[in-house]
Design an enzyme around this catalytic site. Structure first.
Site, short mmCIF file in Angstrom:
data_model
loop_
_atom_site.label_atom_id
_atom_site.label_comp_id
_atom_site.label_asym_id
_atom_site.label_seq_id
_atom_site.Cartn_x
_atom_site.Cartn_y
_atom_site.Cartn_z
N GLY A 21 0.84 -1.20 0.00
CA GLY A 21 0.00 0.00 0.00
C GLY A 21 0.87 1.24 0.00
O GLY A 21 2.10 1.15 -0.04
N GLY A 23 1.27 5.09 1.93
CA GLY A 23 0.82 5.94 3.03
C GLY A 23 1.39 7.34 2.91
O GLY A 23 1.86 7.74 1.83
N THR A 24 1.36 8.04 4.01
CA THR A 24 1.81 9.42 4.05
C THR A 24 3.24 9.59 3.55
O THR A 24 3.56 10.56 2.88
CB THR A 24 1.75 9.92 5.52
OG1 THR A 24 0.49 9.54 6.06
CG2 THR A 24 1.95 11.40 5.63
N LYS A 43 9.41 0.34 3.87
CA LYS A 43 8.78 1.62 3.58
C LYS A 43 9.78 2.48 2.82
O LYS A 43 10.85 2.80 3.34
CB LYS A 43 8.39 2.27 4.91
CG LYS A 43 7.38 3.36 4.78
CD LYS A 43 6.78 3.74 6.15
CE LYS A 43 5.61 2.86 6.51
NZ LYS A 43 4.71 3.44 7.51
N ASP A 138 0.83 10.22 15.68
CA ASP A 138 -0.07 9.76 14.63
C ASP A 138 -0.75 8.45 15.03
O ASP A 138 -0.84 7.52 14.23
CB ASP A 138 0.72 9.60 13.32
CG ASP A 138 -0.19 9.59 12.10
OD1 ASP A 138 -1.37 9.96 12.23
OD2 ASP A 138 0.28 9.19 11.03
N1 LIG Z 1 5.10 -3.53 9.24
C1 LIG Z 1 4.14 -3.74 8.35
N2 LIG Z 1 3.75 -5.00 8.06
C2 LIG Z 1 2.77 -5.22 7.14
N3 LIG Z 1 2.13 -4.26 6.48
C3 LIG Z 1 2.49 -2.98 6.71
C4 LIG Z 1 3.50 -2.65 7.65
N4 LIG Z 1 3.64 -1.30 7.68
C5 LIG Z 1 2.74 -0.82 6.81
N5 LIG Z 1 2.05 -1.82 6.22
C6 LIG Z 1 0.98 -1.68 5.23
O1 LIG Z 1 1.41 -0.84 4.17
C7 LIG Z 1 0.38 0.03 3.75
C8 LIG Z 1 0.86 1.47 3.81
O2 LIG Z 1 1.20 1.74 5.15
P1 LIG Z 1 1.59 3.17 5.70
O3 LIG Z 1 1.88 3.01 7.15
O4 LIG Z 1 2.65 3.76 4.85
O5 LIG Z 1 0.32 4.02 5.45
P2 LIG Z 1 -1.11 3.97 6.09
O6 LIG Z 1 -1.01 3.43 7.49
O7 LIG Z 1 -2.03 3.24 5.14
O8 LIG Z 1 -1.53 5.48 6.10
P3 LIG Z 1 -0.82 6.67 6.88
O9 LIG Z 1 0.49 6.91 6.26
O10 LIG Z 1 -1.75 7.78 6.71
O11 LIG Z 1 -0.67 6.22 8.31
C9 LIG Z 1 -0.82 -0.26 4.64
O12 LIG Z 1 -1.68 -1.13 3.97
C10 LIG Z 1 -0.20 -0.95 5.83
O13 LIG Z 1 -1.10 -1.85 6.48
#
Ligand SMILES: Nc1ncnc2c1ncn2[C@@H]1O[C@H](COP(=O)(O)OP(=O)(O)OP(=O)(O)O)[C@@H](O)[C@H]1O
Length: 305
Positions: A21, A23-24, A43, A138
Site C-alpha cells: 500500500g 501511506g503518508t 517503507k 499519529d
Molecule cells: N510492518 C508492516 N507490516 C505489514 N504491512 C504494513 C507494515 N507497515 C505498513 N504496512 C501496510 O502498508 C500500507 C501502507 O502503510 P503506511 O503506514 O505507509 O500508510 P497507512 O497506514 O495506510 O496510512 P498513513 O500513512 O496515513 O498512516 C498499509 O496497507 C499498511 O497496512
C-alpha cells in the site's frame, strides 16, 4: 571513500515482493530478508521537494538511528535503514493486519477483555516511548498493527516528528483529524505527550463503539464534534486555550453525561476515558498514570500470573 557501498549490499539483502500500500511517507512493499528468511515490510520514503536530489537527509538519518534503538514488544521493530537509488528505505518487521481491520470486521467478536488487552498494549508501547521522550503523533487504528499471535504493536513511531515537521507539506495527512487533540486543532506549536493520550482515548472509544468516535470532516467540524461530546471548554477548565492561534470562542454547549455516549462501558472504563479526554493537556492523564488506573490494573495483575 574506499568502502563497499553498504546501500547496494543492503538492497541485495531483501527480495522485493508485492506492494502492500501507500501511506503518508511513501510506498510500502513486502519483502523477504534473505539473511534471516524473515518476511519484512519496507517503507520507501518519498523524497521531499526541499531535499537535495543526490543527498541524504542527514538529520533524518540521525533521528532514524534513534528510532532503531526503540525496542519493545508493543512497537513494530525497525530492523534496518538503508538508502537505495537515492531513496531512504525503512525495514520493519512484517505484521499481519491492523486494528482498523479488526474493528471493522463484524465477524470478529471483541469481548471487554479483548478491548482491554488491545488498549493495554497501546498504552504500554506509548509509555515506553514517552519515557524516552519520543512522541508518536499519529496514533490511529491503521497505525496499530497486529501480528500473527494477536500482539498489537505501534507502527510509524516518531516518523511524523522526522518527516512531518510543522512546515512540511504532508503535515495535514500526518495527523488523522479524528484523533487530533484539541490543542493541535487550536494550532498549538508547543505540545507534548498529551496528543498521544488524546488519540489513544479516541481509539479506546472506537474499540468500545466499533465505529470512529469523533468524525470531523474539517478542522472546524472536528472541534465542534469534540465540543458536542464533551461540552465547550471553559477558561477554568483550560486556562491557556485562549492564547492559541486558532482559538475562537464558540457558543456554549453543555457536556452530555459520558455514560450516554458509552452505554456499554464499565464505570472504570468511563472514568479513564474522562481523564484521557481532558481538555487541558497539562491536566490530562499521562500514559503511565493511565496504566496505573483501576481499569488497567485488573488485567495487569492477571497478565503477571
Ligand atoms: N510492518 C508492516 N507490516 C505489514 N504491512 C504494513 C507494515 N507497515 C505498513 N504496512 C501496510 O502498508 C500500507 C501502507 O502503510 P503506511 O503506514 O505507509 O500508510 P497507512 O497506514 O495506510 O496510512 P498513513 O500513512 O496515513 O498512516 C498499509 O496497507 C499498511 O497496512
Amino acid at each position: 571513500m574506499g568502502e563497499v557501498n553498504p546501500c547496494k549490499k543492503l538492497a541485495d539483502r531483501y527480495l522485493k515482493r508485492e506492494v502492500l500500500g501507500e501511506g503518508t511517507y511513501g510506498v510500502v512493499f513486502k519483502a523477504i530478508d534473505t539473511q534471516t528468511g524473515q518476511m519484512v515490510a519496507i517503507k520507501k520514503i518519498r523524497k521531499r521537494i526541499d531535499e537535495p536530489l543526490d543527498g541524504v537527509n542527514f538529520t533524518a538519518l540521525r533521528e532514524i538511528k534513534l528510532l532503531k534503538e526503540l525496542k519493545h514488544s508493543n512497537i513494530v521493530d525497525l530492523i534496518d535503514v538503508f538508502q537505495y537509488k537515492q531513496n531512504l528505505h525503512l525495514v520493519f518487521e512484517f505484521m499481519e493486519t491492523d486494528l482498523e481491520a479488526v474493528i471493522r470486521d463484524r465477524n470478529i467478536f471483541l469481548s471487554p477483555a479483548d478491548i482491554k488487552s488491545y488498549f493495554l498494549m497501546i498504552l504500554k508501547g506509548l509509555a515506553y516511548c514517552h519515557k524516552k521522550w519520543v512522541l508518536h503523533r499519529d496514533v490511529k487504528p491503521n497505525n496499530l498493527l497486529i501480528g500473527q499471535n494477536g500482539q498489537l504493536k505501534l507502527a510509524d513511531f516518531g516518523l511524523s516528528q522526522i518527516f512531518g515537521d510543522p512546515d512540511h507539506e504532508f503535515v495535514d495527512q500526518a495527523f488523522a483529524r479524528w484523533y487530533r487533540a484539541p490543542e493541535l486543532l487550536f494550532g498549538a506549536k508547543k505540545y507534548g505527550s498529551g496528543v498521544d493520550v488524546w488519540a489513544a482515548a479516541c481509539v479506546f472509544a472506537e474499540l468500545l463503539l466499533r465505529r470512529p468516535f469523533l468524525e470531523g470532516s474539517t478542522d472546524t467540524h472536528q472541534t465542534r464534534r469534540i465540543f458536542t461530546a464533551f461540552g465547550t471548554p471553559s477558561p477554568s477548565q483550560w486556562p491557556d486555550m485562549m492564547y492559541l492561534k486558532y482559538y475562537v470562542q464558540e457558543k456554549y454547549i453543555p457536556a452530555p453525561p459520558l455514560r450516554s455516549l458509552f452505554p456499554m462501558a464499565s464505570d472504570d472504563a468511563l472514568d479513564l476515558l474522562s481523564k484521557m479526554f481532558t481538555y487541558d493537556p497539562n491536566a490530562r492523564i499521562s500514559v503511565q498514570k493511565a496504566l496505573e488506573h483501576r481499569y488497567c490494573i485488573a488485567l495487569n495483575i492477571l497478565l503477571k500470573e
